[in-house]
Design a protein around this motif. Structure first.
Motif, PDB file in Angstrom:
ATOM      1  N   ARG A  12      -3.397   1.200  -2.883  1.00  0.00           N
ATOM      2  CA  ARG A  12      -2.102   0.520  -2.926  1.00  0.00           C
ATOM      3  C   ARG A  12      -1.131   1.296  -3.809  1.00  0.00           C
ATOM      4  N   LEU A  13       0.113   1.396  -3.336  1.00  0.00           N
ATOM      5  CA  LEU A  13       1.169   2.026  -4.107  1.00  0.00           C
ATOM      6  C   LEU A  13       2.141   0.955  -4.578  1.00  0.00           C
ATOM      7  N   VAL A  14       2.458   0.999  -5.859  1.00  0.00           N
ATOM      8  CA  VAL A  14       3.423   0.075  -6.453  1.00  0.00           C
ATOM      9  C   VAL A  14       4.718   0.821  -6.730  1.00  0.00           C
ATOM     10  N   GLU A  15       5.830   0.300  -6.188  1.00  0.00           N
ATOM     11  CA  GLU A  15       7.152   0.892  -6.407  1.00  0.00           C
ATOM     12  C   GLU A  15       8.087  -0.143  -7.032  1.00  0.00           C
ATOM     13  N   PRO A  16       8.423  -0.002  -8.316  1.00  0.00           N
ATOM     14  CA  PRO A  16       9.336  -0.953  -8.949  1.00  0.00           C
ATOM     15  C   PRO A  16      10.801  -0.727  -8.589  1.00  0.00           C
ATOM     16  N   PHE A  17      11.141   0.422  -7.979  1.00  0.00           N
ATOM     17  CA  PHE A  17      12.518   0.737  -7.598  1.00  0.00           C
ATOM     18  C   PHE A  17      12.518   1.070  -6.105  1.00  0.00           C
ATOM     19  N   ALA A  18      12.685   0.056  -5.270  1.00  0.00           N
ATOM     20  CA  ALA A  18      12.490   0.214  -3.833  1.00  0.00           C
ATOM     21  C   ALA A  18      13.448   1.217  -3.217  1.00  0.00           C
ATOM     22  N   GLY A  19      14.731   1.156  -3.601  1.00  0.00           N
ATOM     23  CA  GLY A  19      15.721   2.037  -2.997  1.00  0.00           C
ATOM     24  C   GLY A  19      15.712   1.929  -1.488  1.00  0.00           C
ATOM     25  N   SER A  20      15.691   3.061  -0.809  1.00  0.00           N
ATOM     26  CA  SER A  20      15.746   3.065   0.653  1.00  0.00           C
ATOM     27  C   SER A  20      14.381   2.862   1.300  1.00  0.00           C
ATOM     28  N   CYS A  21      13.329   2.723   0.509  1.00  0.00           N
ATOM     29  CA  CYS A  21      11.954   2.615   1.001  1.00  0.00           C
ATOM     30  C   CYS A  21      11.511   3.876   1.748  1.00  0.00           C
ATOM     31  N   ALA A  22      12.087   5.009   1.386  1.00  0.00           N
ATOM     32  CA  ALA A  22      11.722   6.270   2.036  1.00  0.00           C
ATOM     33  C   ALA A  22      10.256   6.619   1.803  1.00  0.00           C
ATOM     34  N   VAL A  23       9.742   6.327   0.615  1.00  0.00           N
ATOM     35  CA  VAL A  23       8.350   6.667   0.314  1.00  0.00           C
ATOM     36  C   VAL A  23       7.405   5.799   1.133  1.00  0.00           C
ATOM     37  N   MET A  24       7.677   4.506   1.185  1.00  0.00           N
ATOM     38  CA  MET A  24       6.826   3.633   1.998  1.00  0.00           C
ATOM     39  C   MET A  24       6.844   4.055   3.461  1.00  0.00           C
ATOM     40  N   MET A  25       8.001   4.428   3.969  1.00  0.00           N
ATOM     41  CA  MET A  25       8.123   4.774   5.383  1.00  0.00           C
ATOM     42  C   MET A  25       7.549   6.152   5.710  1.00  0.00           C
ATOM     43  N   ASN A  26       7.171   6.908   4.685  1.00  0.00           N
ATOM     44  CA  ASN A  26       6.681   8.263   4.926  1.00  0.00           C
ATOM     45  C   ASN A  26       5.343   8.539   4.249  1.00  0.00           C
ATOM     46  N   THR A  27       4.593   7.478   3.986  1.00  0.00           N
ATOM     47  CA  THR A  27       3.241   7.623   3.447  1.00  0.00           C
ATOM     48  C   THR A  27       2.316   6.662   4.189  1.00  0.00           C
ATOM     49  N   ASP A  28       1.017   6.765   3.901  1.00  0.00           N
ATOM     50  CA  ASP A  28       0.031   5.982   4.646  1.00  0.00           C
ATOM     51  C   ASP A  28      -0.933   5.240   3.725  1.00  0.00           C
ATOM     52  N   TYR A  29      -0.401   4.595   2.702  1.00  0.00           N
ATOM     53  CA  TYR A  29      -1.238   3.756   1.856  1.00  0.00           C
ATOM     54  C   TYR A  29      -1.683   2.525   2.645  1.00  0.00           C
ATOM     55  N   GLU A  30      -2.822   1.975   2.256  1.00  0.00           N
ATOM     56  CA  GLU A  30      -3.305   0.778   2.939  1.00  0.00           C
ATOM     57  C   GLU A  30      -2.410  -0.419   2.642  1.00  0.00           C
ATOM     58  N   GLN A  31      -1.864  -0.443   1.413  1.00  0.00           N
ATOM     59  CA  GLN A  31      -1.006  -1.556   1.001  1.00  0.00           C
ATOM     60  C   GLN A  31       0.107  -1.040   0.101  1.00  0.00           C
TER      61      GLN A  31
END
Length: 270
Positions: free
Chosen positions: A29-48
């Motif tokens: 799981r990746l925790v992001e306290p500063f969501a911004g554009s969610c570019a990291v979530m949209m370009n990675t493959d963490y399970e959660q």
């Protein structure tokens, strides 16, 4: 090729994902306290993912996109097709700032998406007195991110999205989590991306809090920031990587790549 995001966003990580991805934590799981554009979530493959931000308008949009109610895309697309003049933009911005408390969550999301895609350079900036105050971008045909909204709806099913201060987000970090922080940069003029500023002192408080979490729980941590933060993170024992990143906002028209840092603390079992 990196996946694009719903929002235009100053400082988006879309164009540096190839440089950033090798330095991100290797966790479930990746925790992001500063969501911004969610570019990291949209370009990675963490399970959660645990994705949070203090900006209510931003998180509300993500909640709507995550649930994707049937009227949202056509309603938002209608705004893009109908209101592409400066007067329309300023009328919508004024109504957004003065009547938002009477809007539905979906209505707020439609307005926020419209303002983001029509404003200058994808800035997200607020004035304490007037609210969202970015000027009109004067684009010929702003892009409507239909495909990006649908992709987000699919991807975000594995994400918990919350409107939280960064301190509260870090309090939810489990021992097995990795953390990625992309705060407003030290020395940046554009720090009021919500109802309050994020100052250099806040950057220092964040850095010390991340160091404490790593010391106590062993979580691997990655941080993006400006060169101005290099000494701060180096003194705390982070490994510093310097990269060149595209500059999307610049005074005097200078848009040459700017150097910034990726600061890394590896994890360790406790």
């Amino acid at each position: 090729m990196a996946n694009k995001t719903i929002l235009k966003w100053a400082g988006s990580k879309v164009r540096i994902m190839n440089q950033l991805r090798p330095h991100l934590p290797k966790t479930k799981r990746l925790v992001e306290p500063f969501a911004g554009s969610c570019a990291v979530m949209m370009n990675t493959d963490y399970e959660q993912y645990l994705v949070a931000d203090v900006n209510h308008d931003l998180i509300n949009l993500y909640h709507i996109a995550q649930a994707l109610p049937a009227p949202f895309i056509p309603n938002a697309e209608y705004y893009f097709q109908t209101f592409n003049q400066g007067k329309s933009y300023y009328d919508i911005r004024s109504k957004f700032n003065t009547t938002k408390k009477h809007m539905t969550s979906e209505g707020i999301a439609v307005n926020f998406l419209y303002l983001n895609r029509h404003c200058y350079n994808g800035l997200c900036r607020y004035s304490e007195k007037t609210g969202f105050n970015v000027p009109f971008g004067n684009y010929k045909k702003p892009y409507f991110p239909k495909e990006e909204i649908i992709a987000f709806a699919v991807k975000s099913q594995d994400a918990y999205i919350a409107c939280l201060e960064w301190q509260d987000t870090l309090s939810l970090v489990d021992y097995s989590d990795g953390i990625y922080c992309d705060p407003p940069y030290m020395g940046d003029n554009f720090t009021r991306y919500s109802s309050s500023d994020f100052t250099d002192s806040d950057n220092e408080a964040l850095a010390f809090a991340l160091k404490d979490i790593n010391d106590m729980q062993g979580n691997p941590i990655t941080v993006s920031n400006s060169l101005e933060a290099k000494e701060l993170y180096a003194d705390l024992g982070f490994t510093i990587h310097e990269i060149e990143a595209p500059r999307t906002i610049s005074a005097k028209g200078n848009r040459k790549p700017a150097k910034e840092i990726i600061a890394v603390l590896n994890g360790g079992a406790q």
